[in-house]
Design a protein around this motif. Sequence first.
Motif, PDB file in Angstrom:
ATOM      1  N   GLN A 129       0.828  -1.203   0.000  1.00 35.47           N
ATOM      2  CA  GLN A 129       0.000   0.000   0.000  1.00 35.47           C
ATOM      3  C   GLN A 129       0.866   1.258   0.000  1.00 35.47           C
ATOM      4  OE1 GLN A 129      -2.441  -0.988   3.394  1.00 35.47           O
ATOM      5  NE2 GLN A 129      -4.096  -1.751   2.115  1.00 35.47           N
ATOM      6  N   ARG A 189      -2.490   1.252  -9.385  1.00 34.42           N
ATOM      7  CA  ARG A 189      -2.185   2.680  -9.335  1.00 34.42           C
ATOM      8  C   ARG A 189      -2.294   3.294 -10.718  1.00 34.42           C
ATOM      9  NH1 ARG A 189       3.360   4.157  -6.974  1.00 34.42           N
ATOM     10  NH2 ARG A 189       4.034   3.252  -8.936  1.00 34.42           N
ATOM     11  N   SER A 198       6.876   8.892  -8.930  1.00 37.29           N
ATOM     12  CA  SER A 198       7.540   8.957 -10.240  1.00 37.29           C
ATOM     13  C   SER A 198       8.084  10.357 -10.514  1.00 37.29           C
ATOM     14  CB  SER A 198       6.587   8.499 -11.341  1.00 37.29           C
ATOM     15  OG  SER A 198       5.344   9.149 -11.210  1.00 37.29           O
ATOM     16  N   GLY A 254      -0.601  -4.433  -7.749  1.00 37.97           N
ATOM     17  CA  GLY A 254      -0.729  -3.167  -7.048  1.00 37.97           C
ATOM     18  C   GLY A 254      -0.279  -1.992  -7.909  1.00 37.97           C
ATOM     19  N   HIS A 255       0.839  -2.191  -8.654  1.00 38.63           N
ATOM     20  CA  HIS A 255       1.318  -1.113  -9.513  1.00 38.63           C
ATOM     21  C   HIS A 255       0.324  -0.797 -10.623  1.00 38.63           C
ATOM     22  CE1 HIS A 255       5.157  -0.232  -7.742  1.00 38.63           C
ATOM     23  NE2 HIS A 255       5.397  -1.523  -7.592  1.00 38.63           N
ATOM     24  N   GLN A 278     -10.372   1.946  -6.242  1.00 40.60           N
ATOM     25  CA  GLN A 278      -8.991   1.558  -5.995  1.00 40.60           C
ATOM     26  C   GLN A 278      -8.855   0.895  -4.623  1.00 40.60           C
ATOM     27  OE1 GLN A 278      -6.066   4.519  -5.180  1.00 40.60           O
ATOM     28  NE2 GLN A 278      -4.351   3.157  -5.657  1.00 40.60           N
ATOM     29  N   LYS A 338      12.965  -3.386  -3.586  1.00 40.57           N
ATOM     30  CA  LYS A 338      14.068  -3.545  -4.542  1.00 40.57           C
ATOM     31  C   LYS A 338      15.356  -2.973  -3.951  1.00 40.57           C
ATOM     32  CE  LYS A 338      10.961  -4.266  -7.987  1.00 40.57           C
ATOM     33  NZ  LYS A 338       9.758  -4.292  -7.185  1.00 40.57           N
ATOM     34  N   LEU A 386       3.895   1.579  -1.070  1.00 43.63           N
ATOM     35  CA  LEU A 386       4.603   1.704  -2.340  1.00 43.63           C
ATOM     36  C   LEU A 386       3.694   2.116  -3.485  1.00 43.63           C
ATOM     37  CD1 LEU A 386       7.007  -1.378  -2.209  1.00 43.63           C
ATOM     38  CD2 LEU A 386       7.633   1.018  -1.986  1.00 43.63           C
ATOM     39  N   THR A 387       2.447   1.592  -3.515  1.00 38.87           N
ATOM     40  CA  THR A 387       1.600   1.882  -4.676  1.00 38.87           C
ATOM     41  C   THR A 387       0.655   3.051  -4.449  1.00 38.87           C
ATOM     42  OG1 THR A 387      -0.146   0.310  -4.092  1.00 38.87           O
ATOM     43  CG2 THR A 387       1.678  -0.539  -5.391  1.00 38.87           C
ATOM     44  N   PHE A 388       0.320   3.367  -3.211  1.00 37.20           N
ATOM     45  CA  PHE A 388      -0.557   4.519  -2.986  1.00 37.20           C
ATOM     46  C   PHE A 388       0.212   5.818  -3.224  1.00 37.20           C
ATOM     47  CE2 PHE A 388      -3.850   2.448   0.110  1.00 37.20           C
ATOM     48  CZ  PHE A 388      -4.278   1.651  -0.916  1.00 37.20           C
ATOM     49  N   ASP A 415       2.693   7.938  -5.128  1.00 39.15           N
ATOM     50  CA  ASP A 415       3.283   7.903  -6.468  1.00 39.15           C
ATOM     51  C   ASP A 415       4.576   8.714  -6.477  1.00 39.15           C
ATOM     52  OD1 ASP A 415       3.846   7.786  -9.084  1.00 39.15           O
ATOM     53  OD2 ASP A 415       2.221   9.127  -9.717  1.00 39.15           O
ATOM     54  N   ASP A 423      -7.798  -2.833  -3.915  1.00 38.57           N
ATOM     55  CA  ASP A 423      -6.649  -3.055  -3.042  1.00 38.57           C
ATOM     56  C   ASP A 423      -7.014  -4.012  -1.900  1.00 38.57           C
ATOM     57  OD1 ASP A 423      -3.824  -2.012  -2.261  1.00 38.57           O
ATOM     58  OD2 ASP A 423      -5.001  -1.942  -0.414  1.00 38.57           O
TER      59      ASP A 423
END
Lengths: 310, 310, 310, 310, 310
Positions: free
Chosen positions: D91, E167, D99, E163-164, E180, D286, D93-95, D97, E184
Amino acid sequence: MLLKENIPVSYVFGKIKKELILTAIYSATIYFIHQYYNFKAVSIPLTVSTILGTIISLLLAFRSNQAYDRWWEARILWGGIVNDCRTFTRQILTFVDSSHDGEQKRALKERMIRRQMAWCYSLSRHLRGQNAKENLEAYLNDDDFKALKKADNAPLAINEMQGHDLRTLYKLGWINEYQQVTLDGTLTNFMNFMGGCERIKNTVFPATYSVYIHLLVLFFVLLLPFSLIEFFGIFQVPLVIAISSAFFLIEKMAIHLQDPFENMPTDTPTTTISRTIEKNLKQMMKDELPGDIDAVVNKQPQKQAVFYIL
Amino acid sequence: MLLKENIPVSYVFGKIKKELILTAIYSATIYFIHQYYNFKAVSIPLTVSTILGTIISLLLAFRSNQAYDRWWEARILWGGIVNDCRTFTRQILTFVDSSHDGEQKRALKERMIRRQMAWCYSLSRHLRGQNAKENLEAYLNDDDFKALKKADNAPLAINEMQGHDLRTLYKLGWINEYQQVTLDGTLTNFMNFMGGCERIKNTVFPATYSVYIHLLVLFFVLLLPFSLIEFFGIFQVPLVIAISSAFFLIEKMAIHLQDPFENMPTDTPTTTISRTIEKNLKQMMKDELPGDIDAVVNKQPQKQAVFYIL
Amino acid sequence: MLLKENIPVSYVFGKIKKELILTAIYSATIYFIHQYYNFKAVSIPLTVSTILGTIISLLLAFRSNQAYDRWWEARILWGGIVNDCRTFTRQILTFVDSSHDGEQKRALKERMIRRQMAWCYSLSRHLRGQNAKENLEAYLNDDDFKALKKADNAPLAINEMQGHDLRTLYKLGWINEYQQVTLDGTLTNFMNFMGGCERIKNTVFPATYSVYIHLLVLFFVLLLPFSLIEFFGIFQVPLVIAISSAFFLIEKMAIHLQDPFENMPTDTPTTTISRTIEKNLKQMMKDELPGDIDAVVNKQPQKQAVFYIL
Amino acid sequence: MLLKENIPVSYVFGKIKKELILTAIYSATIYFIHQYYNFKAVSIPLTVSTILGTIISLLLAFRSNQAYDRWWEARILWGGIVNDCRTFTRQILTFVDSSHDGEQKRALKERMIRRQMAWCYSLSRHLRGQNAKENLEAYLNDDDFKALKKADNAPLAINEMQGHDLRTLYKLGWINEYQQVTLDGTLTNFMNFMGGCERIKNTVFPATYSVYIHLLVLFFVLLLPFSLIEFFGIFQVPLVIAISSAFFLIEKMAIHLQDPFENMPTDTPTTTISRTIEKNLKQMMKDELPGDIDAVVNKQPQKQAVFYIL
Amino acid sequence: MLLKENIPVSYVFGKIKKELILTAIYSATIYFIHQYYNFKAVSIPLTVSTILGTIISLLLAFRSNQAYDRWWEARILWGGIVNDCRTFTRQILTFVDSSHDGEQKRALKERMIRRQMAWCYSLSRHLRGQNAKENLEAYLNDDDFKALKKADNAPLAINEMQGHDLRTLYKLGWINEYQQVTLDGTLTNFMNFMGGCERIKNTVFPATYSVYIHLLVLFFVLLLPFSLIEFFGIFQVPLVIAISSAFFLIEKMAIHLQDPFENMPTDTPTTTISRTIEKNLKQMMKDELPGDIDAVVNKQPQKQAVFYIL
């Protein structure tokens, strides 16, 4: 309570008729050999039977327990289906406000609620290995009915149709996003109930166990006359029948309880429950009962089973 | 603790009076035949009774367990009804803000909370097979009362009315969308509790089992005097009565526990619980207790049952 | 582990002192009658005691099981109260952002968290049948304290106050609508825990069962000396005491376990748990411990109970 | 499967060495007295041992059951911790963002995930009564580490820190309100798992029961030689050892199972599980494994326990 | 029902062949020594065997129960995977509206649903200790497949990919924030099922218990001939084999049931279930079945196991 009175004792014993007749012949034979041939060498001490009897009792108790749990879980799952069909209907009826431009909304609401009835009947037949697409004309419109024909798993397909209509409701703005998610949660519950029933249907009770208990009971019955003959003489025969019938009956009961979707009078009464759901949902829709639906329903194979002995 | 002292021993034994008298006559007869006719051929070794007694004990233990579980589940369901009635009331009272233009809001809030009391009483009567629409005048307004008359399943209809008022609350903007969904979740819980109770009410305990255990107990009692007479003589009679009454009592208890909605003193005390709910909800409404409601409540048939022996 | 060492063996046996003395006198009397009056007619075969002993063991095992389940459920409910008090506090502290215009917010947050401590103490006393409104001055402000005086069910009233403050938080815009619903869910949990405890408190364990097991144990103890006297002579007396004390003790333990809110040392330690909650919540508030609160707490009746034998 | 092979039989018997040696001496002594002093008065009938043995078996079965349930519940709670640590990480990591303007976000995400690892290790030590603030330098930044030092209950404090960072995420607009509530729900789960473990840790198994079963087993072992000596002579000694070791072993196993957080090889392997969680969470990040963390981890006291006999 | 008929009796007994042969040799040897060397000193009274037999029965019943619970829990977890895969697919299909600019949406939807199939197959192999990254080419696209290669825990990595993509769906505006969070929640369920399976896989059943029951059964079998030889002579041999095979079989069954992910015919049929899921999900996608996928699936090692004896 009522249902209980209806079970004739003959039915209870009818299930183990074959076993009892063989037991009677066997123990009578032993008696005559013992009497006329003076074959007294193999009188087995009662204690041996006591050990065996206690072990078998424990194993049968464990087994009955597991079988009862499966049967009761099946009943709980169908109880959950009743609850959530009512909940689904209440949500559809009260979330969508049909007080103005009601014609279309009313039609869609009725379609979804009727389709939910179809899902119940379809799941009931699906679990019993019958054709799950039959007898649904009264509950589905033509488009649904045709689409259903192409599906492998009928109740799954019906559930998906509900999901599609849910999206339609949302896209038309007839329900808001929270209501969509809530209704989707109810559809998820239906999936869980269905999956639970399929799990019970498809999972065989550990067979090693069943086979061995059966052999052990047979072995016990074969030994029993030798333990009793010295004390009881000819009275040994009814005694052997009485004791062995106890074990046979409890074993049979466990076998019937552990598979509650086999189209037998001891099944979970899924058709009766589906009919109750239909009646409740129609009351909630303030709908008049259409005569032809009941006609269809009454033609179903469950009809001849007038009592559930479980 | 208090309730316990109240159970007269006579009540406990009153339940199995008939069985005990017959057992006494039977074992006394055996004694006299044995004594005066010198009929000593059929003295059964005690070990036979030991086997049978152990098997019956195991079966009764299993059965008591299942019966107790049904009874306890019924109690848990009604405990859940208590919890969610309180929760529903707290949510209605705190979600709807009646500090300004309060008159109308207060009226609607009271209507919904009173209707929830009606639901409890109605469900209680519905489960016991009584007329579920009686004695509700004090809790429902006239419109509701009339609408209820047309319904088959009264508590289901009341639950639906709550759903309709929920929509009204939402449409008037008195609650927001999350609050509607939350309150709807509480209504769903009520449906689940009701469905659970109906499941327990309508599912007969496996009858094969009940019938067979009963026959086995009878058979055991018939054999018992023959096992004991050699050692005890006339003392055999009280011994047989004592041992067999143990089995009879436990069997009876299981029968009573397994059906907790049969309008008997051993039932789940649904009327008492409903009254507690009414009291709690009224405290939460800071309401004065109207005298005539209690009058109505006190007229209910549960009144004469002054103790719950379970 | 520590608590275990603290239980003096005398305490364990103190509970059944009376029964043991009577048993000793009884079995000794039997011995003397047997010895000096040569009354050997009623020597009972050991097998009778074996049957009875096994049956009683099974019944006691079933009963212990149910009693243990009630006690463990009570413990789970209070464990849940611990969890959700911590959760409630975390939510109050992190949902409401008091980094600016913090004075008022901080005051309200502290009021709600302190009130939650009050709820725990109040529920603890409520369950034990004590005055649930006492000793709460340190946790409630004056308004709450006065309002509480008028309520019948004190913890229910405190829970409602939390609901009202939740609405205040929402109306002031200090929490958003999702947070209100989430916090309301936590309050619902408190209601469920409270209801669960009340259910255990108010539901008597099936009395037929208790009464009958007690009679059966007595009957067994009365028979026992006759079974043993031939083999053991005077050694029969300690043997009877040893065997019967086993049954008495297990029966007593079940009686204590099944009612965990009776203000006895074997209770669920609700006061201790409430104190742990207070400590945890204060740590979370980074609060200094006020001396006078602890003084109040230490005056509570639970103090003298230095160990929990369960 | 592998773990099983590793348990040396010596370990299994090492646990009851003392009891077995005493039993051997005792039964041998009985044999010699019996043999050379011709003291044959107190030969106890085997049936007495049968009754006692059956009763003890039933009690031990009940006790083993409860102990196993506690142990299995502890395992389920830690299994739940594994699940929700993975869920929490997914959650986070994906909630959020990351980027764009990712540097800061990535730092905060890593801080929270590392802190979750710290929570696991800290809870593990907290439950075993060790210093719960040790060995956490590699998982917490300096501010957290200092704040933790002031706290009484370390895992509770870490959980609260997560709550604070959650608010930060929300205030910065990096997660929306639903995501905050969802993540808060995951934190609530962690509280529930922690509370469940503390409940098992702090609730002593009913001591009356433990003490009495122990006394009963001793009593049984003391009687046993007198029952067997007539039939077996010197062979009585190994027989007594074999039978009594069965009871001793099962009793010991129950004692070990019922307290799964006592820093013994039979514990729930909380350190191993925490390390698995760390590995999983790092895979999800990672992340390259920093060598010095493993060094710290390997210094922990659990290391020498190379197998879990449970 | 069908599956049951398929189990050859030879399979059932094949499992304990070695033990039975040794038992036969042993008891025959005892018979000959007894017969020809007139070694009658060590005839053991049957009561000893009765005690031991009852104790072993109780322990085996307890053990069977726990083993069965593990096996049934594994089955429930995989049943839950079926349910939530269907739910996930319904949610993906109905939450994302692909009626316009559908090409891209359809592609993403298909990718996620196929990936979910991959997750099932991967988890199945992961639990059995096989390479969890094999045979997934047909379900994953190239990017996923490459990313998977670097992961330690394959199903965990696949779950994270879902999960990705979730998003991504949210960022593109194809699902709203509630959807979402709901999706989830379904991913969280998958984590819980996976964690539950890993818990069962990695937690060894208490070994003390297993080892001791095994020793006790052996001990019982060694004693048995001495108890029976006096009454039965040569008939003792088949009797010993019959009784001991009961214990051996039930012990074996418990060993197999307690570890349901060991790549044996008694496993939870995870491959078959995964294939059912694939079929259901494809029906829901209205997808044509690609022939080459089935070819891949059919190459899996589970193929030769034509029946599940459990």
